[in-house]
Design a protein around this motif. Structure first.
Motif, PDB file in Angstrom:
ATOM      1  N   ASP A 128      17.532  20.677 -19.884  1.00  0.00           N
ATOM      2  CA  ASP A 128      17.544  19.568 -20.832  1.00  0.00           C
ATOM      3  C   ASP A 128      18.526  19.856 -21.965  1.00  0.00           C
ATOM      4  O   ASP A 128      18.352  20.812 -22.723  1.00  0.00           O
ATOM      5  CB  ASP A 128      16.125  19.372 -21.373  1.00  0.00           C
ATOM      6  CG  ASP A 128      16.033  18.217 -22.327  1.00  0.00           C
ATOM      7  OD1 ASP A 128      16.425  18.391 -23.503  1.00  0.00           O
ATOM      8  OD2 ASP A 128      15.565  17.147 -21.913  1.00  0.00           O
ATOM      9  N   SER A 129      19.545  19.021 -22.095  1.00  0.00           N
ATOM     10  CA  SER A 129      20.598  19.240 -23.087  1.00  0.00           C
ATOM     11  C   SER A 129      20.072  19.245 -24.518  1.00  0.00           C
ATOM     12  O   SER A 129      20.510  20.045 -25.347  1.00  0.00           O
ATOM     13  CB  SER A 129      21.690  18.187 -22.932  1.00  0.00           C
ATOM     14  OG  SER A 129      22.326  18.349 -21.686  1.00  0.00           O
ATOM     15  N   GLU A 130      19.150  18.344 -24.825  1.00  0.00           N
ATOM     16  CA  GLU A 130      18.607  18.297 -26.187  1.00  0.00           C
ATOM     17  C   GLU A 130      17.818  19.560 -26.518  1.00  0.00           C
ATOM     18  O   GLU A 130      17.876  20.059 -27.643  1.00  0.00           O
ATOM     19  CB  GLU A 130      17.734  17.053 -26.377  1.00  0.00           C
ATOM     20  CG  GLU A 130      18.521  15.758 -26.432  1.00  0.00           C
ATOM     21  CD  GLU A 130      19.541  15.741 -27.568  1.00  0.00           C
ATOM     22  OE1 GLU A 130      19.219  16.179 -28.689  1.00  0.00           O
ATOM     23  OE2 GLU A 130      20.673  15.296 -27.327  1.00  0.00           O
ATOM     24  N   MET A 131      17.085  20.090 -25.539  1.00  0.00           N
ATOM     25  CA  MET A 131      16.353  21.335 -25.767  1.00  0.00           C
ATOM     26  C   MET A 131      17.323  22.480 -26.052  1.00  0.00           C
ATOM     27  O   MET A 131      17.080  23.302 -26.937  1.00  0.00           O
ATOM     28  CB  MET A 131      15.466  21.668 -24.565  1.00  0.00           C
ATOM     29  CG  MET A 131      14.280  20.722 -24.406  1.00  0.00           C
ATOM     30  SD  MET A 131      13.348  21.022 -22.884  1.00  0.00           S
ATOM     31  CE  MET A 131      12.494  22.543 -23.315  1.00  0.00           C
TER      32      MET A 131
ATOM     33  N   LEU B 215      20.396  22.178 -27.313  1.00  0.00           N
ATOM     34  CA  LEU B 215      21.007  21.954 -28.628  1.00  0.00           C
ATOM     35  C   LEU B 215      20.107  22.397 -29.767  1.00  0.00           C
ATOM     36  O   LEU B 215      20.584  22.910 -30.781  1.00  0.00           O
ATOM     37  CB  LEU B 215      21.385  20.479 -28.787  1.00  0.00           C
ATOM     38  CG  LEU B 215      22.650  20.047 -28.051  1.00  0.00           C
ATOM     39  CD1 LEU B 215      22.760  18.531 -28.044  1.00  0.00           C
ATOM     40  CD2 LEU B 215      23.883  20.683 -28.676  1.00  0.00           C
ATOM     41  N   ARG B 216      18.797  22.221 -29.617  1.00  0.00           N
ATOM     42  CA  ARG B 216      17.864  22.637 -30.671  1.00  0.00           C
ATOM     43  C   ARG B 216      17.802  24.155 -30.833  1.00  0.00           C
ATOM     44  O   ARG B 216      17.346  24.650 -31.858  1.00  0.00           O
ATOM     45  CB  ARG B 216      16.474  22.063 -30.400  1.00  0.00           C
ATOM     46  CG  ARG B 216      16.381  20.577 -30.694  1.00  0.00           C
ATOM     47  CD  ARG B 216      14.953  20.077 -30.709  1.00  0.00           C
ATOM     48  NE  ARG B 216      14.278  20.173 -29.434  1.00  0.00           N
ATOM     49  CZ  ARG B 216      14.286  19.219 -28.480  1.00  0.00           C
ATOM     50  NH1 ARG B 216      14.952  18.103 -28.674  1.00  0.00           N
ATOM     51  NH2 ARG B 216      13.629  19.394 -27.364  1.00  0.00           N
TER      52      ARG B 216
ATOM     53  N   ASP C 160      27.592  23.098 -30.932  1.00  0.00           N
ATOM     54  CA  ASP C 160      27.443  21.649 -30.795  1.00  0.00           C
ATOM     55  C   ASP C 160      28.004  21.110 -29.475  1.00  0.00           C
ATOM     56  O   ASP C 160      27.899  19.924 -29.193  1.00  0.00           O
ATOM     57  CB  ASP C 160      28.047  20.910 -31.991  1.00  0.00           C
ATOM     58  CG  ASP C 160      29.529  21.163 -32.188  1.00  0.00           C
ATOM     59  OD1 ASP C 160      30.162  21.881 -31.375  1.00  0.00           O
ATOM     60  OD2 ASP C 160      30.081  20.656 -33.184  1.00  0.00           O
TER      61      ASP C 160
ATOM     62  N   GLY D  43      25.165  20.964 -25.254  1.00  0.00           N
ATOM     63  CA  GLY D  43      24.627  19.849 -24.477  1.00  0.00           C
ATOM     64  C   GLY D  43      25.618  19.356 -23.444  1.00  0.00           C
ATOM     65  O   GLY D  43      25.271  19.121 -22.279  1.00  0.00           O
TER      66      GLY D  43
ATOM     67  N   GLU E 199      25.343  19.423 -19.307  1.00  0.00           N
ATOM     68  CA  GLU E 199      25.536  18.249 -18.452  1.00  0.00           C
ATOM     69  C   GLU E 199      26.613  18.503 -17.399  1.00  0.00           C
ATOM     70  O   GLU E 199      26.471  18.104 -16.243  1.00  0.00           O
ATOM     71  CB  GLU E 199      25.872  17.018 -19.293  1.00  0.00           C
ATOM     72  CG  GLU E 199      24.733  16.544 -20.168  1.00  0.00           C
ATOM     73  CD  GLU E 199      23.475  16.199 -19.387  1.00  0.00           C
ATOM     74  OE1 GLU E 199      23.573  15.556 -18.320  1.00  0.00           O
ATOM     75  OE2 GLU E 199      22.376  16.578 -19.851  1.00  0.00           O
TER      76      GLU E 199
END
Length: 112
Positions: A21-24, A26-27, A47, A50, A54
């Motif tokens: 998961d890209s958002e995970m 990034l966090r 940055d 993500g 992908e």
């Protein structure tokens, strides 16, 4: 960083890989963080993680990652992992180690 902090981070790191998961991902990173990755022609920024995730999912949809072990000292976590991927009719596996330097609970530098 306490041992509990390190364990909590490693749990989130492994979960991001499991979910891809890209958002995970990034966090986990500071935007200005640096990823030294052997398959890239340059150092990637936090940055961009993500986008890198992908790209990897698109090119290697069968890639699996699992944590083998980890250790921590100070603000550094070292993660030993194993990956598998399908290449045509064959499935290959390999192991590696990533050195993660954290600042306030997020990655500021990773050497893969």
């Amino acid at each position: 960083m306490t041992l509990a902090d390190a364990e909590e981070f490693v749990t989130r790191f492994a979960a991001a890989w499991a979910a891809r998961d890209s958002e995970m991902f990034l966090r986990l990173w500071w935007p200005e963080g640096k990823l030294h990755y052997p398959f890239a022609s340059r150092v990637s920024r936090g940055d961009e993680i993500g986008m890198l995730n992908e790209l990897t999912k698109g090119r290697s949809p069968d890639l699996k990652w699992s944590m083998v072990d980890w250790t921590a000292r100070g603000n550094v976590i070292v993660v030993e992992w194993e990956s598998t991927n399908r290449f045509g009719d064959r499935v290959r596996s390999w192991r590696g180690v990533d050195k993660l330097t954290l600042r306030d609970g997020r990655i500021i530098e990773e050497v893969a």
